[in-house]
Write a protein that holds these residues in place. Structure first.
Motif, PDB file in Angstrom:
ATOM      1  N   MET A 140       0.821  -1.207   0.000  1.00 49.21           N
ATOM      2  CA  MET A 140       0.000   0.000   0.000  1.00 49.21           C
ATOM      3  C   MET A 140       0.856   1.259   0.000  1.00 49.21           C
ATOM      4  O   MET A 140       1.960   1.278   0.526  1.00 49.21           O
ATOM      5  CB  MET A 140      -0.937   0.006   1.215  1.00 49.21           C
ATOM      6  CG  MET A 140      -1.967  -1.097   1.194  1.00 49.21           C
ATOM      7  SD  MET A 140      -3.166  -0.939   2.545  1.00 49.21           S
ATOM      8  CE  MET A 140      -3.990   0.601   2.079  1.00 49.21           C
ATOM      9  N   GLU A 141       0.294   2.302  -0.608  1.00 46.51           N
ATOM     10  CA  GLU A 141       0.925   3.618  -0.606  1.00 46.51           C
ATOM     11  C   GLU A 141      -0.178   4.652  -0.759  1.00 46.51           C
ATOM     12  O   GLU A 141      -1.042   4.533  -1.644  1.00 46.51           O
ATOM     13  CB  GLU A 141       1.928   3.728  -1.755  1.00 46.51           C
ATOM     14  CG  GLU A 141       2.954   4.832  -1.564  1.00 46.51           C
ATOM     15  CD  GLU A 141       4.145   4.665  -2.503  1.00 46.51           C
ATOM     16  OE1 GLU A 141       4.229   5.445  -3.465  1.00 46.51           O
ATOM     17  OE2 GLU A 141       4.978   3.765  -2.262  1.00 46.51           O
ATOM     18  N   ASN A 142      -0.185   5.630   0.151  1.00 43.00           N
ATOM     19  CA  ASN A 142      -1.141   6.735   0.092  1.00 43.00           C
ATOM     20  C   ASN A 142      -2.589   6.239  -0.002  1.00 43.00           C
ATOM     21  O   ASN A 142      -3.409   6.775  -0.758  1.00 43.00           O
ATOM     22  CB  ASN A 142      -0.829   7.662  -1.091  1.00 43.00           C
ATOM     23  CG  ASN A 142      -1.583   8.982  -1.008  1.00 43.00           C
ATOM     24  OD1 ASN A 142      -1.897   9.454   0.089  1.00 43.00           O
ATOM     25  ND2 ASN A 142      -1.891   9.563  -2.158  1.00 43.00           N
ATOM     26  N   GLY A 143      -2.913   5.205   0.779  1.00 43.18           N
ATOM     27  CA  GLY A 143      -4.287   4.731   0.849  1.00 43.18           C
ATOM     28  C   GLY A 143      -4.740   3.857  -0.294  1.00 43.18           C
ATOM     29  O   GLY A 143      -5.919   3.505  -0.375  1.00 43.18           O
ATOM     30  N   ARG A 144      -3.828   3.501  -1.170  1.00 44.96           N
ATOM     31  CA  ARG A 144      -4.181   2.671  -2.324  1.00 44.96           C
ATOM     32  C   ARG A 144      -3.295   1.426  -2.375  1.00 44.96           C
ATOM     33  O   ARG A 144      -2.186   1.415  -1.842  1.00 44.96           O
ATOM     34  CB  ARG A 144      -4.017   3.450  -3.637  1.00 44.96           C
ATOM     35  CG  ARG A 144      -4.885   4.687  -3.745  1.00 44.96           C
ATOM     36  CD  ARG A 144      -4.693   5.376  -5.096  1.00 44.96           C
ATOM     37  NE  ARG A 144      -5.415   6.639  -5.175  1.00 44.96           N
ATOM     38  CZ  ARG A 144      -6.702   6.747  -5.533  1.00 44.96           C
ATOM     39  NH1 ARG A 144      -7.377   5.655  -5.869  1.00 44.96           N
ATOM     40  NH2 ARG A 144      -7.284   7.935  -5.569  1.00 44.96           N
ATOM     41  N   ILE A 145      -3.783   0.400  -3.059  1.00 45.93           N
ATOM     42  CA  ILE A 145      -2.975  -0.789  -3.328  1.00 45.93           C
ATOM     43  C   ILE A 145      -2.135  -0.509  -4.570  1.00 45.93           C
ATOM     44  O   ILE A 145      -2.664  -0.199  -5.634  1.00 45.93           O
ATOM     45  CB  ILE A 145      -3.865  -2.027  -3.547  1.00 45.93           C
ATOM     46  CG1 ILE A 145      -4.654  -2.345  -2.272  1.00 45.93           C
ATOM     47  CG2 ILE A 145      -3.016  -3.233  -3.955  1.00 45.93           C
ATOM     48  CD1 ILE A 145      -5.709  -3.430  -2.455  1.00 45.93           C
ATOM     49  N   VAL A 146      -0.816  -0.618  -4.406  1.00 41.39           N
ATOM     50  CA  VAL A 146       0.078  -0.317  -5.534  1.00 41.39           C
ATOM     51  C   VAL A 146       0.756  -1.568  -6.073  1.00 41.39           C
ATOM     52  O   VAL A 146       1.370  -1.526  -7.150  1.00 41.39           O
ATOM     53  CB  VAL A 146       1.134   0.732  -5.143  1.00 41.39           C
ATOM     54  CG1 VAL A 146       0.481   2.081  -4.887  1.00 41.39           C
ATOM     55  CG2 VAL A 146       1.939   0.296  -3.917  1.00 41.39           C
TER      56      VAL A 146
END
Length: 232
Positions: free
Chosen positions: A207-213
């Protein structure tokens, strides 16, 4: 599919912390959620448990929509939660802490489940000890035992090895592996220890900044991915 999230956005106040999260989890899997501090890992677990201010999107367990269910009903659907920092009740005894978990059971059991005693011999021998006198690792064992007392299908563990001495980290890792492989409990854990994640996980989400990356089988969690999304 045991657990499914579909386009989940989750808020504290008016601020979206998770943004358009979606994934499926099969029964018996162990999913490791990774990323730097502050990227939304804890919020993901709290959202699944219904502990954020509001959310949009859908959450299903075994095909049933629990998106609007309160936390206590989600526990009855089979969700057990071990929060970051453990949050055991220090003035309660070991036994009293474990028994709190039984209130979420649907089978009416109101005793310490035998599984909790067999997995954690120290706790079994110290049921009348005040929980605040336990070491950090013993308190983590107690938090896991309390969650197991709910009779969960899915355990959500937020940084289960944080702040624990290495030999206890190994013990807790072995216990979680047994719960997953021997007792068939599905696990979702947030983790900073890459070695622990690789030993326990079947699959990962980065995760990064509230998203799945990034996501995939644990074998695809390369050093390059770890470097890109977890190095400060």
């Amino acid at each position: 599919m045991l657990l499914g999230l579909n386009q989940v956005t989750s808020y504290y106040g008016k601020t979206p912390i998770l943004k358009d999260i979606g994934f499926d989890l099969e029964e018996g899997q162990c999913l490791c959620v990774l990323g730097r501090n502050g990227v939304g890992k804890t919020t993901l677990l709290r959202t699944i448990m219904g502990l954020t201010d509001r959310m949009s999107g859908g959450i299903q367990i075994s095909g049933d929509d629990i998106s609007k269910a309160p936390t206590y009903q989600r526990a009855k659907y089979g969700l057990g939660y071990i929060p970051q920092g453990r949050q055991i009740l220090s003035n309660f005894t070991v036994k009293e802490n474990i028994l709190l978990g039984t209130f979420a059971r649907s089978d009416g059991l109101s005793e310490v489940p035998p599984l909790c005693l067999s997995l954690f011999p120290y706790l079994a021998q110290n049921l009348d000890k005040r929980a605040g006198l336990l070491s950090g690792g013993q308190q983590q064992q107690l938090a896991i035992a309390r969650a197991l007392a709910t009779n969960p299908k899915i355990l959500l563990l937020d940084e289960p090895t944080e702040g624990i001495q290495p030999n206890i980290v190994h013990e807790i890792g072995q216990t979680l592996r047994r719960l997953n492989t021997e007792f068939g409990i599905t696990l979702i854990l947030t983790e900073q220890h890459i070695k622990v994640a690789r030993k326990l996980g079947d699959a990962f989400l980065m995760m990064e900044n509230g998203r799945i990356v990034a996501r995939g089988p644990i074998a695809e969690m390369t050093d390059e991915l770890v470097e890109r999304h977890m190095t400060i």
